[in-house]
Design an enzyme around this catalytic site. Sequence first.
Site, mmCIF file in Angstrom:
data_model
loop_
_atom_site.group_PDB
_atom_site.id
_atom_site.type_symbol
_atom_site.label_atom_id
_atom_site.label_comp_id
_atom_site.label_asym_id
_atom_site.label_seq_id
_atom_site.Cartn_x
_atom_site.Cartn_y
_atom_site.Cartn_z
ATOM 1 N N ARG A 1 7.468 -3.204 -14.044
ATOM 2 C CA ARG A 1 8.537 -2.546 -12.642
ATOM 3 C C ARG A 1 7.434 -4.273 -11.780
ATOM 4 O O ARG A 1 6.602 -5.246 -11.591
ATOM 5 C CB ARG A 1 7.935 -1.616 -11.728
ATOM 6 C CG ARG A 1 5.844 -1.314 -11.414
ATOM 7 C CD ARG A 1 5.652 -0.743 -11.175
ATOM 8 N NE ARG A 1 4.010 -0.029 -11.268
ATOM 9 C CZ ARG A 1 3.399 -0.568 -10.513
ATOM 10 N NH1 ARG A 1 3.491 -2.190 -10.218
ATOM 11 N NH2 ARG A 1 1.926 -0.724 -10.955
ATOM 12 N N ARG B 1 -3.865 -6.129 1.788
ATOM 13 C CA ARG B 1 -3.769 -5.590 1.351
ATOM 14 C C ARG B 1 -4.436 -4.475 2.981
ATOM 15 O O ARG B 1 -5.749 -3.990 3.123
ATOM 16 C CB ARG B 1 -4.275 -4.361 0.710
ATOM 17 C CG ARG B 1 -3.393 -4.868 -0.386
ATOM 18 C CD ARG B 1 -3.217 -4.123 -1.689
ATOM 19 N NE ARG B 1 -2.742 -4.431 -3.132
ATOM 20 C CZ ARG B 1 -3.204 -3.641 -3.703
ATOM 21 N NH1 ARG B 1 -2.791 -2.491 -4.433
ATOM 22 N NH2 ARG B 1 -2.392 -4.613 -5.249
ATOM 23 N N LYS C 1 -6.784 -3.319 -6.273
ATOM 24 C CA LYS C 1 -6.785 -4.429 -5.350
ATOM 25 C C LYS C 1 -6.819 -4.593 -4.169
ATOM 26 O O LYS C 1 -5.917 -3.273 -3.700
ATOM 27 C CB LYS C 1 -5.667 -5.498 -5.888
ATOM 28 C CG LYS C 1 -5.299 -5.758 -7.852
ATOM 29 C CD LYS C 1 -4.517 -5.794 -8.223
ATOM 30 C CE LYS C 1 -4.330 -5.424 -10.056
ATOM 31 N NZ LYS C 1 -2.758 -5.460 -10.068
#
Length: 461
Positions: free
Chosen positions: A292, A338, A237
């Site tokens: 998580r 990101r 991603k």
Amino acid sequence: MIQKVLIANRGEIALRIVRACRELGIKTTAVYSTADEQSLHVQLADEAICIGPQASIDSYLKADRIISAAEIADVDAIHPGYGFLSENAAFAEKCASCKIKFIGPSPAVIRSMGDKAMGRETAMKAKAPIIPGSDGPIDNEREALETAKKIGFPVIIKAVAGGGGKGMRLAHNAVAFGREFNAARTEAEKAFGNGSVYIEKYIQEPRHIEFQILADQHGKVLHLGERDCSIQRRHQKLIEEAPSPFLTADLRNRMGKAAIRIAESCGYENAGTIEFLVDKDGNFFFIEMNTRIQVEHGVTEEVTGIDIVKWQLRIASGDRLDFNQKDVKILRHAIECRINAEDPTRNFCPCPGEIGLYYPPGGHGVRVDSHCYGGYRIPPYYDSMIAKLITFGHTREIAMDRMNRALGEYLIRGIHTTAPFCRAIMSDPVFRSGQATTKFIEDFLVRTSKDSFQHDKPKHL
Ligand code: ADP
């Protein structure tokens, strides 16, 4: 309530956890390798313990050292963050046997979901749609080819222990199958110490849409809506957003219900994510559950106003979720880019090194999660992600324009980053139309000049 937490991670996520703990009045112990002494998570935690040399295998992956550090620091709980030991059931077990609360689901749940082939079985039992594929792992090449022919090409070969796009190979036909099958097995063995693979039908140009789950210890399971993570490079991603421009209210509702059913059926506790692929006709298929916190959790936090990391700590302390599904509202649109220390003009090769001038963007609707600062040296031993930039606003247009503005302001001198690449995407007509699928970046790279991936220098600096 938990009083003190050891954070078994590094970088921006360790810092994110320090911040949540501080707001809840929980003391923090950071751990670090010798390469990370200067990282902000070490500076900002209440105390820090060095657990070994640079290589993760000798530090952040050394369960015994982390448990020893936890005992020395006398913490009640360990937050594993993402990556490293976060989906390691044996580590969660060790924590339990030392009477330290592992902030996440039980070891049994991690086992039933951490392995992708077992995750498929769990989803099937919960009557969630899965992608046609092999019944469990197949290790024999001839048998695997027969299965692939039955499923129909193209197929994707996936490591059961996979993550981060590793150990995943596409085979378009029977001729290519053997080579890809063996390559996937070798890659998986090297990356995860487990060469086991399974086979799935390859969905053409899907969207990756995932649902954020929160589940308390008292049986309440809620979802916080979806994130669209279709903007990927090599199955990793790069840009995520919420809500998905593709989902109708009806599809969101059906997918959310399926996600909750899957989490309930395995007795899930704490934060988790159910990932789906959605085809062009709106058919959705479970691909995996991440047991998580995820990198992109901040997108959901900005859209719903719910602090997921604080809830992780509160759930682990035994608190009940004090709201219901109908109270979860999608209040605005958020996008995350990101920022990786990689050179997009040179095939995204990693470029660690010393950051010179560092000036993060700010202003209305901007959030930066990063452990970097001017003069910080990015070590070459870990993941190349150095920051997450999130922008949000009342509409998708506002969030995109704000991202374009914020990326233009972001100064990170001395190294190359993916910021200019993400900026070029923000003005791309396909991305802006909301039509992008997981194939977007591959096509974008063909039709876009590399020159547009370079930062233009601001005049005053
Ligand atoms: P990892 O855990 O390594 O990230 P995932 O199973 O989550 O692997 O898949 C990562 C990405 O790979 C997906 O978001 C999607 O783009 C692609 N992918 C995975 N499975 C398929 C499939 N069956 N068909 C098409 N693309 C797939």
